[in-house]
Enzyme design. Sequence first.
Site, PDB file in Angstrom:
ATOM      1  N   THR A 193      90.060  21.875  90.304  1.00  0.00           N
ATOM      2  CA  THR A 193      88.652  22.536  89.912  1.00  0.00           C
ATOM      3  C   THR A 193      89.164  23.229  88.594  1.00  0.00           C
ATOM      4  O   THR A 193      90.492  23.396  88.169  1.00  0.00           O
ATOM      5  CB  THR A 193      88.306  23.626  90.835  1.00  0.00           C
ATOM      6  OG1 THR A 193      89.238  24.776  91.032  1.00  0.00           O
ATOM      7  CG2 THR A 193      87.752  22.867  92.044  1.00  0.00           C
ATOM      8  N   VAL A 239      98.000  26.763  92.801  1.00  0.00           N
ATOM      9  CA  VAL A 239      97.194  27.924  91.572  1.00  0.00           C
ATOM     10  C   VAL A 239      97.554  27.085  90.197  1.00  0.00           C
ATOM     11  O   VAL A 239      98.615  26.652  89.819  1.00  0.00           O
ATOM     12  CB  VAL A 239      98.238  29.152  91.694  1.00  0.00           C
ATOM     13  CG1 VAL A 239      97.887  29.868  90.420  1.00  0.00           C
ATOM     14  CG2 VAL A 239      97.980  29.739  93.065  1.00  0.00           C
ATOM     15  N   LYS A 240      96.367  27.208  89.776  1.00  0.00           N
ATOM     16  CA  LYS A 240      96.542  26.358  88.088  1.00  0.00           C
ATOM     17  C   LYS A 240      96.416  27.461  87.231  1.00  0.00           C
ATOM     18  O   LYS A 240      95.819  28.758  87.083  1.00  0.00           O
ATOM     19  CB  LYS A 240      95.036  25.965  87.956  1.00  0.00           C
ATOM     20  CG  LYS A 240      95.028  24.631  87.416  1.00  0.00           C
ATOM     21  CD  LYS A 240      93.716  23.881  87.330  1.00  0.00           C
ATOM     22  CE  LYS A 240      93.551  22.606  86.509  1.00  0.00           C
ATOM     23  NZ  LYS A 240      91.979  22.157  86.482  1.00  0.00           N
ATOM     24  N   LEU A 241      97.349  27.241  86.089  1.00  0.00           N
ATOM     25  CA  LEU A 241      97.999  28.227  85.201  1.00  0.00           C
ATOM     26  C   LEU A 241      97.644  27.794  83.915  1.00  0.00           C
ATOM     27  O   LEU A 241      98.171  26.412  83.900  1.00  0.00           O
ATOM     28  CB  LEU A 241      99.282  28.666  85.515  1.00  0.00           C
ATOM     29  CG  LEU A 241      99.825  29.651  86.515  1.00  0.00           C
ATOM     30  CD1 LEU A 241     101.353  29.469  86.907  1.00  0.00           C
ATOM     31  CD2 LEU A 241      99.249  30.970  86.771  1.00  0.00           C
ATOM     32  N   ALA A 297      93.165  25.493  92.275  1.00  0.00           N
ATOM     33  CA  ALA A 297      92.336  26.776  91.963  1.00  0.00           C
ATOM     34  C   ALA A 297      93.168  27.542  90.700  1.00  0.00           C
ATOM     35  O   ALA A 297      93.915  28.158  90.709  1.00  0.00           O
ATOM     36  CB  ALA A 297      92.045  27.807  93.014  1.00  0.00           C
TER      37      ALA A 297
END
Length: 214
Positions: free
Chosen positions: A27, A82-84, A56
């Site tokens: 996402t 965790v998308k950074l 996310a």
Amino acid sequence: MKFFLDTANLDEIKAGAALGIVDGITTNPSLVAKEGKDFKTLVAQICEIIPGPVSAEVVSTTCDEMMKEARTLSKIAPNIIVKLPTIPEGVKALKICTAEGIKTNLTLIFQPLQALIVAKSGATFCSPFLGRLDDIGQDGMALIHDIRHIYDNYGFKTEILAASLRHPMHVVEAAKAGADVGTMPFSVFKMLLNHPLTDIGLEKFLADWKKLQA
Ligand code: E4P
């Protein structure tokens, strides 16, 4: 190659899951905004449907703030990634996430050195955006080839997540280039199994079978 769906839409995710070939979900803030729902609740629902990795994304731009978000997001479910963003503050946060055992997806990658740096810093996934490079007249697929080559040279375990895929041939070419994952919108996913000769062939088989019964 694993198939991820690039969507936050629960109906699309359920339809993809029913086919049994969706390995994970990505996402981003734009996709989540389209759904108009509470972010964490939505992500938790996605994680219940899909047992594989669910990315996310944080929306802060400083390391400290990103880390607050990363710690909260990673507690939603064990399959959260965790998308950074691949910016200096994002790389600082990545190093801390790696040390804390938080799985990561480094996004908005447009050149090979960004991919090299995030692999050196322990990223779980790196997301080169093919389609957006093609959109500005650059060769998005060449980036996947370059990253594969670099990662293989050094044995990096970071998975190459080919993103911003716009059509089935992007998926084929990304697979040939050795991407570990391809993430695609539901519209592209639905086309993966399609071929007119399959439909025509099946129609003929069934018609011939009917003749035999008669
Ligand atoms: C991937 O993680 C991104 O959400 C996505 O692939 C971006 O695709 P787009 O360029 O079609 O928005």
